[in-house]
Design a protein around this motif. Structure first.
Motif, mmCIF file in Angstrom:
data_model
loop_
_atom_site.group_PDB
_atom_site.id
_atom_site.type_symbol
_atom_site.label_atom_id
_atom_site.label_comp_id
_atom_site.label_asym_id
_atom_site.label_seq_id
_atom_site.Cartn_x
_atom_site.Cartn_y
_atom_site.Cartn_z
ATOM 1 N N TYR A 83 0.810 -1.229 0.000
ATOM 2 C CA TYR A 83 0.000 0.000 0.000
ATOM 3 C C TYR A 83 0.838 1.272 0.000
ATOM 4 N N ALA A 84 2.097 1.211 -0.369
ATOM 5 C CA ALA A 84 3.025 2.342 -0.277
ATOM 6 C C ALA A 84 2.439 3.649 -0.810
ATOM 7 N N GLY A 85 2.486 4.679 0.037
ATOM 8 C CA GLY A 85 2.049 6.010 -0.353
ATOM 9 C C GLY A 85 0.555 6.227 -0.374
ATOM 10 N N ASN A 86 -0.228 5.252 0.035
ATOM 11 C CA ASN A 86 -1.690 5.376 0.022
ATOM 12 C C ASN A 86 -2.227 5.739 1.398
ATOM 13 N N VAL A 87 -3.383 6.364 1.390
ATOM 14 C CA VAL A 87 -4.116 6.611 2.625
ATOM 15 C C VAL A 87 -5.245 5.592 2.666
ATOM 16 N N LEU A 88 -5.286 4.799 3.737
ATOM 17 C CA LEU A 88 -6.305 3.754 3.873
ATOM 18 C C LEU A 88 -7.411 4.229 4.803
ATOM 19 N N ASP A 89 -8.626 4.140 4.347
ATOM 20 C CA ASP A 89 -9.783 4.391 5.203
ATOM 21 C C ASP A 89 -10.152 3.057 5.819
ATOM 22 N N LEU A 90 -9.670 2.810 7.028
ATOM 23 C CA LEU A 90 -9.912 1.524 7.675
ATOM 24 C C LEU A 90 -11.368 1.422 8.112
ATOM 25 N N PRO A 91 -11.990 0.272 7.896
ATOM 26 C CA PRO A 91 -13.359 0.071 8.377
ATOM 27 C C PRO A 91 -13.410 0.104 9.905
ATOM 28 N N SER A 92 -14.602 0.125 10.436
ATOM 29 C CA SER A 92 -14.764 0.176 11.884
ATOM 30 C C SER A 92 -14.235 -1.094 12.547
ATOM 31 N N LYS A 93 -14.020 -1.008 13.833
ATOM 32 C CA LYS A 93 -13.504 -2.138 14.603
ATOM 33 C C LYS A 93 -14.456 -3.329 14.570
ATOM 34 N N TYR A 94 -15.734 -3.081 14.361
ATOM 35 C CA TYR A 94 -16.713 -4.168 14.319
ATOM 36 C C TYR A 94 -16.451 -5.116 13.156
ATOM 37 N N PHE A 95 -16.060 -4.565 12.007
ATOM 38 C CA PHE A 95 -15.730 -5.415 10.864
ATOM 39 C C PHE A 95 -14.518 -6.272 11.167
ATOM 40 N N PHE A 96 -13.508 -5.664 11.762
ATOM 41 C CA PHE A 96 -12.297 -6.409 12.095
ATOM 42 C C PHE A 96 -12.611 -7.541 13.077
ATOM 43 N N ARG A 97 -13.457 -7.257 14.059
ATOM 44 C CA ARG A 97 -13.814 -8.279 15.048
ATOM 45 C C ARG A 97 -14.599 -9.416 14.396
ATOM 46 N N ALA A 98 -15.499 -9.091 13.485
ATOM 47 C CA ALA A 98 -16.277 -10.125 12.805
ATOM 48 C C ALA A 98 -15.376 -11.028 11.973
ATOM 49 N N VAL A 99 -14.402 -10.445 11.310
ATOM 50 C CA VAL A 99 -13.463 -11.241 10.514
ATOM 51 C C VAL A 99 -12.615 -12.114 11.426
ATOM 52 N N ARG A 100 -12.135 -11.540 12.528
ATOM 53 C CA ARG A 100 -11.343 -12.315 13.485
ATOM 54 C C ARG A 100 -12.139 -13.506 13.999
ATOM 55 N N ASN A 101 -13.371 -13.272 14.396
ATOM 56 C CA ASN A 101 -14.201 -14.347 14.930
ATOM 57 C C ASN A 101 -14.446 -15.432 13.888
#
Length: 143
Positions: A83-101
């Protein structure tokens, strides 16, 4: 949460930047890419720390860079290479938790882990054994 609620969360995100993640669960493409680049455990770690934020990914990681401190040198370099030089709009923590689970349940039931599966996954994801077992017992519509 019901399927409609997850779809409404996904609708807030640009529709061109989402994919369907098993059973109608809408997942941002960025999370799918990051999971491929970093793996599920580090993607979750990044999301729990910086979820919902805009993050600049430098072309070269510095020792004091927040991404380097959070992920560690080699993993931060992998993220920078992608992702060099890009700005990432990270999704909310809820998405990350759902993927982790989802990944925890998948790994737990895969049969590839030896010894105590819950203990192994607890160490991998930075959770307690009890939390892993609670995640495994959860019934989610997108698993």
């Amino acid at each position: 949460m019901g399927a409609a609620h997850w779809r409404s969360l996904g609708a807030v995100i640009d529709n061109e930047k989402v994919n369907v993640f098993k059973g109608g669960f809408i997942l941002p493409n960025l999370l799918q890419e990051m999971t491929d680049v970093l793996g599920p455990a580090l993607t979750y770690k990044l999301g729990q720390s910086m979820g919902g934020a805009r993050v600049y990914v430098p072309k070269k990681i510095q020792a004091d860079d927040p991404l380097g401190l959070l992920l560690g040198g080699q993993d931060a370099e992998r993220l920078c290479a992608h992702y060099a030089g890009n700005v990432l709009d990270l999704p909310s923590k809820y998405f990350f938790r759902a993927v982790r689970n989802h990944h925890i349940r998948q790994e737990y039931h895969s049969g590839t882990l030896t010894g105590s599966r819950a203990d192994h996954l607890a160490l991998k994801y930075g959770l307690s054994r009890r939390q892993v077992l609670n995640v495994v017992r959860q019934q989610c519509h997108f698993d």
